[in-house]
Design an enzyme around this catalytic site. Structure first.
Site, PDB file in Angstrom:
ATOM      1  N   ASP A 105       8.883   5.814   8.566  1.00  0.00           N
ATOM      2  CA  ASP A 105       8.214   5.222   9.715  1.00  0.00           C
ATOM      3  C   ASP A 105       7.125   6.193  10.138  1.00  0.00           C
ATOM      4  O   ASP A 105       7.332   7.410  10.156  1.00  0.00           O
ATOM      5  CB  ASP A 105       9.193   4.962  10.866  1.00  0.00           C
ATOM      6  CG  ASP A 105       8.623   3.936  11.835  1.00  0.00           C
ATOM      7  OD1 ASP A 105       7.929   3.005  11.394  1.00  0.00           O
ATOM      8  OD2 ASP A 105       8.855   4.067  13.057  1.00  0.00           O
ATOM      9  N   THR A 106       5.952   5.643  10.424  1.00  0.00           N
ATOM     10  CA  THR A 106       4.789   6.477  10.721  1.00  0.00           C
ATOM     11  C   THR A 106       4.205   6.108  12.075  1.00  0.00           C
ATOM     12  O   THR A 106       4.191   4.940  12.458  1.00  0.00           O
ATOM     13  CB  THR A 106       3.720   6.264   9.620  1.00  0.00           C
ATOM     14  OG1 THR A 106       4.236   6.759   8.398  1.00  0.00           O
ATOM     15  CG2 THR A 106       2.429   7.001   9.937  1.00  0.00           C
ATOM     16  N   ASN A 149       0.841  -1.214   0.000  1.00  0.00           N
ATOM     17  CA  ASN A 149       0.000   0.000   0.000  1.00  0.00           C
ATOM     18  C   ASN A 149       0.867   1.251   0.000  1.00  0.00           C
ATOM     19  O   ASN A 149       0.604   2.217  -0.714  1.00  0.00           O
ATOM     20  CB  ASN A 149      -0.903   0.037   1.236  1.00  0.00           C
ATOM     21  CG  ASN A 149      -1.845  -1.129   1.281  1.00  0.00           C
ATOM     22  OD1 ASN A 149      -2.767  -1.222   0.489  1.00  0.00           O
ATOM     23  ND2 ASN A 149      -1.596  -2.065   2.195  1.00  0.00           N
ATOM     24  N   LYS A 150       1.907   1.224   0.845  1.00  0.00           N
ATOM     25  CA  LYS A 150       2.815   2.379   0.917  1.00  0.00           C
ATOM     26  C   LYS A 150       3.542   2.553  -0.405  1.00  0.00           C
ATOM     27  O   LYS A 150       3.692   3.671  -0.894  1.00  0.00           O
ATOM     28  CB  LYS A 150       3.868   2.141   2.009  1.00  0.00           C
ATOM     29  CG  LYS A 150       3.432   2.478   3.395  1.00  0.00           C
ATOM     30  CD  LYS A 150       4.662   2.478   4.259  1.00  0.00           C
ATOM     31  CE  LYS A 150       4.343   2.587   5.714  1.00  0.00           C
ATOM     32  NZ  LYS A 150       5.559   2.484   6.535  1.00  0.00           N
ATOM     33  N   HIS A 201       0.329  12.883   5.950  1.00  0.00           N
ATOM     34  CA  HIS A 201       1.641  12.903   6.592  1.00  0.00           C
ATOM     35  C   HIS A 201       2.735  12.399   5.640  1.00  0.00           C
ATOM     36  O   HIS A 201       3.737  13.061   5.428  1.00  0.00           O
ATOM     37  CB  HIS A 201       1.575  12.012   7.836  1.00  0.00           C
ATOM     38  CG  HIS A 201       0.801  10.733   7.603  1.00  0.00           C
ATOM     39  ND1 HIS A 201      -0.528  10.749   7.275  1.00  0.00           N
ATOM     40  CD2 HIS A 201       1.170   9.441   7.559  1.00  0.00           C
ATOM     41  CE1 HIS A 201      -0.953   9.507   7.074  1.00  0.00           C
ATOM     42  NE2 HIS A 201       0.074   8.696   7.234  1.00  0.00           N
ATOM     43  N   ARG A 202       2.502  11.220   5.014  1.00  0.00           N
ATOM     44  CA  ARG A 202       3.520  10.650   4.138  1.00  0.00           C
ATOM     45  C   ARG A 202       3.670  11.520   2.886  1.00  0.00           C
ATOM     46  O   ARG A 202       4.774  11.768   2.416  1.00  0.00           O
ATOM     47  CB  ARG A 202       3.160   9.210   3.757  1.00  0.00           C
ATOM     48  CG  ARG A 202       4.302   8.446   3.106  1.00  0.00           C
ATOM     49  CD  ARG A 202       4.144   6.936   3.169  1.00  0.00           C
ATOM     50  NE  ARG A 202       2.794   6.514   3.358  1.00  0.00           N
ATOM     51  CZ  ARG A 202       2.275   6.120   4.518  1.00  0.00           C
ATOM     52  NH1 ARG A 202       3.054   6.040   5.579  1.00  0.00           N
ATOM     53  NH2 ARG A 202       1.015   5.781   4.625  1.00  0.00           N
ATOM     54  N   GLY A 231      -4.075   0.212   7.574  1.00  0.00           N
ATOM     55  CA  GLY A 231      -3.779   0.624   8.949  1.00  0.00           C
ATOM     56  C   GLY A 231      -4.981   1.273   9.621  1.00  0.00           C
ATOM     57  O   GLY A 231      -6.099   0.759   9.584  1.00  0.00           O
ATOM     58  N   TYR A 232      -4.756   2.451  10.206  1.00  0.00           N
ATOM     59  CA  TYR A 232      -5.792   3.157  10.961  1.00  0.00           C
ATOM     60  C   TYR A 232      -6.687   4.027  10.066  1.00  0.00           C
ATOM     61  O   TYR A 232      -7.500   4.800  10.575  1.00  0.00           O
ATOM     62  CB  TYR A 232      -5.142   4.059  12.024  1.00  0.00           C
ATOM     63  CG  TYR A 232      -4.372   3.336  13.109  1.00  0.00           C
ATOM     64  CD1 TYR A 232      -4.982   2.981  14.304  1.00  0.00           C
ATOM     65  CD2 TYR A 232      -3.020   3.009  12.958  1.00  0.00           C
ATOM     66  CE1 TYR A 232      -4.272   2.335  15.315  1.00  0.00           C
ATOM     67  CE2 TYR A 232      -2.305   2.359  13.959  1.00  0.00           C
ATOM     68  CZ  TYR A 232      -2.939   2.030  15.130  1.00  0.00           C
ATOM     69  OH  TYR A 232      -2.241   1.391  16.125  1.00  0.00           O
ATOM     70  N   ASP A 233      -6.531   3.944   8.755  1.00  0.00           N
ATOM     71  CA  ASP A 233      -7.260   4.839   7.836  1.00  0.00           C
ATOM     72  C   ASP A 233      -8.773   4.906   8.088  1.00  0.00           C
ATOM     73  O   ASP A 233      -9.352   6.001   8.026  1.00  0.00           O
ATOM     74  CB  ASP A 233      -7.014   4.443   6.370  1.00  0.00           C
ATOM     75  CG  ASP A 233      -5.693   4.998   5.842  1.00  0.00           C
ATOM     76  OD1 ASP A 233      -5.083   5.835   6.527  1.00  0.00           O
ATOM     77  OD2 ASP A 233      -5.289   4.587   4.736  1.00  0.00           O
TER      78      ASP A 233
HETATM   79  P1  IMP Z   1       4.868   1.734   9.789  1.00  0.00           P
HETATM   80  O1  IMP Z   1       5.294   3.069   9.342  1.00  0.00           O
HETATM   81  O2  IMP Z   1       4.629   0.830   8.620  1.00  0.00           O
HETATM   82  O3  IMP Z   1       5.753   1.125  10.821  1.00  0.00           O
HETATM   83  O4  IMP Z   1       3.425   1.952  10.410  1.00  0.00           O
HETATM   84  C1  IMP Z   1       3.151   1.967  11.786  1.00  0.00           C
HETATM   85  C2  IMP Z   1       1.673   1.723  11.992  1.00  0.00           C
HETATM   86  O5  IMP Z   1       0.931   2.829  11.510  1.00  0.00           O
HETATM   87  C3  IMP Z   1       1.097   0.491  11.295  1.00  0.00           C
HETATM   88  O6  IMP Z   1       0.104  -0.050  12.142  1.00  0.00           O
HETATM   89  C4  IMP Z   1       0.497   1.028  10.038  1.00  0.00           C
HETATM   90  O7  IMP Z   1      -0.574   0.231   9.591  1.00  0.00           O
HETATM   91  C5  IMP Z   1       0.031   2.402  10.514  1.00  0.00           C
HETATM   92  N1  IMP Z   1       0.106   3.358   9.405  1.00  0.00           N
HETATM   93  C6  IMP Z   1       1.222   3.784   8.744  1.00  0.00           C
HETATM   94  N2  IMP Z   1       0.890   4.666   7.789  1.00  0.00           N
HETATM   95  C7  IMP Z   1      -0.455   4.791   7.839  1.00  0.00           C
HETATM   96  C8  IMP Z   1      -1.400   5.543   7.076  1.00  0.00           C
HETATM   97  O8  IMP Z   1      -1.072   6.280   6.140  1.00  0.00           O
HETATM   98  N3  IMP Z   1      -2.689   5.410   7.434  1.00  0.00           N
HETATM   99  C9  IMP Z   1      -3.116   4.603   8.452  1.00  0.00           C
HETATM  100  N4  IMP Z   1      -2.278   3.875   9.179  1.00  0.00           N
HETATM  101  C10 IMP Z   1      -0.965   3.964   8.876  1.00  0.00           C
END
Ligand code: IMP
Length: 193
Positions: free
Chosen positions: A68-69, A11-12, A176-177, A149-151
């Site tokens: 990282d998010t 997805n990313k 954010h991204r 994720g949390y979308d």
């Molecule tokens: P990571 O950056 O892949 O480590 O993401 C950390 C957590 O945040 C994971 O549970 C992801 O599913 C969630 N996450 C990362 N980016 C997003 C986003 O753009 N939308 C919703 N959830 C996100």
């Protein structure tokens, strides 16, 4: 210019690929035959992003960036933050993470939250960091089926839809991204010229 984007999240990869200009070619971890899980052992988003980018640069020799998010919820002292992926446990999934968050916010009126993305870039061994933030609120129940994720439970400020009700271009324009990536792209284009 060619870069590895150090993520296993398709997805990313799609979101980022759509936002990059044609002059920047992206390789996935699969493209370089990297199938390892890179442990995110840092205490901050920046540290985790750097760990992943460094690992790829040092082991595979490619210029690389990684993100990282974290989701920071105001009334929960900015939790889950760097632990967003593991909020409901070490081996969990997005559904459990969302349910835990909804349950912790039950009956709470302050639902302010923000996503924060740190991107670490390594070019010829030099490190650069970029950050993007998207403010919004946590809904009381899931809305929409797109994204990841949390979308489904995050509604960005000034919009009536959740991230999961937006297509990836709509989301990327305000996310954010997307914002962190804009800074990365501006930096890279400046370097190419
Ligand atoms: P990571 O950056 O892949 O480590 O993401 C950390 C957590 O945040 C994971 O549970 C992801 O599913 C969630 N996450 C990362 N980016 C997003 C986003 O753009 N939308 C919703 N959830 C996100």
């Amino acid at each position: 210019m060619q870069f590895v984007f150090a993520t296993n999240n398709p997805n990313k990869l799609k979101e980022v690929q759509e936002l990059l200009p044609n002059s920047i070619k992206l390789l996935s971890l699969k493209d370089i035959n990297c199938f390892e899980e890179i442990a995110e052992t840092g205490q901050t988003l920046q540290e985790n992003a750097l760990i992943k980018a460094k690992y790829i640069y040092e082991k595979y020799g490619y210029n690389c960036f990684s993100d990282d998010t974290g989701l920071e919820v105001e009334i929960l002292n900015n939790e889950p933050g760097v632990y967003s992926a593991r909020y409901a446990g070490e081996t969990t999934n997005s559904e459990n993470n969302m349910q835990k968050l909804l349950s912790n916010l039950k009956n709470k009126t302050n639902r302010n939250a923000q996503f924060r993305t740190s991107i670490a870039l390594i070019i010829k061994g030099k490190e650069y960091l970029f950050e993007g933030v998207c403010k919004g609120e946590i809904l009381t129940k899931k809305q929409g089926k797109k994204g990841f994720g949390y979308d489904p439970i995050f509604k960005p400020k000034g919009f009536s839809k959740s991230f999961a009700e937006m297509n990836s271009l709509e989301k990327g324009a305000i996310s954010h991204r997307g914002k962190a990536l804009e800074k990365l792209i501006a930096f890279l284009l400046n370097k190419i010229d």
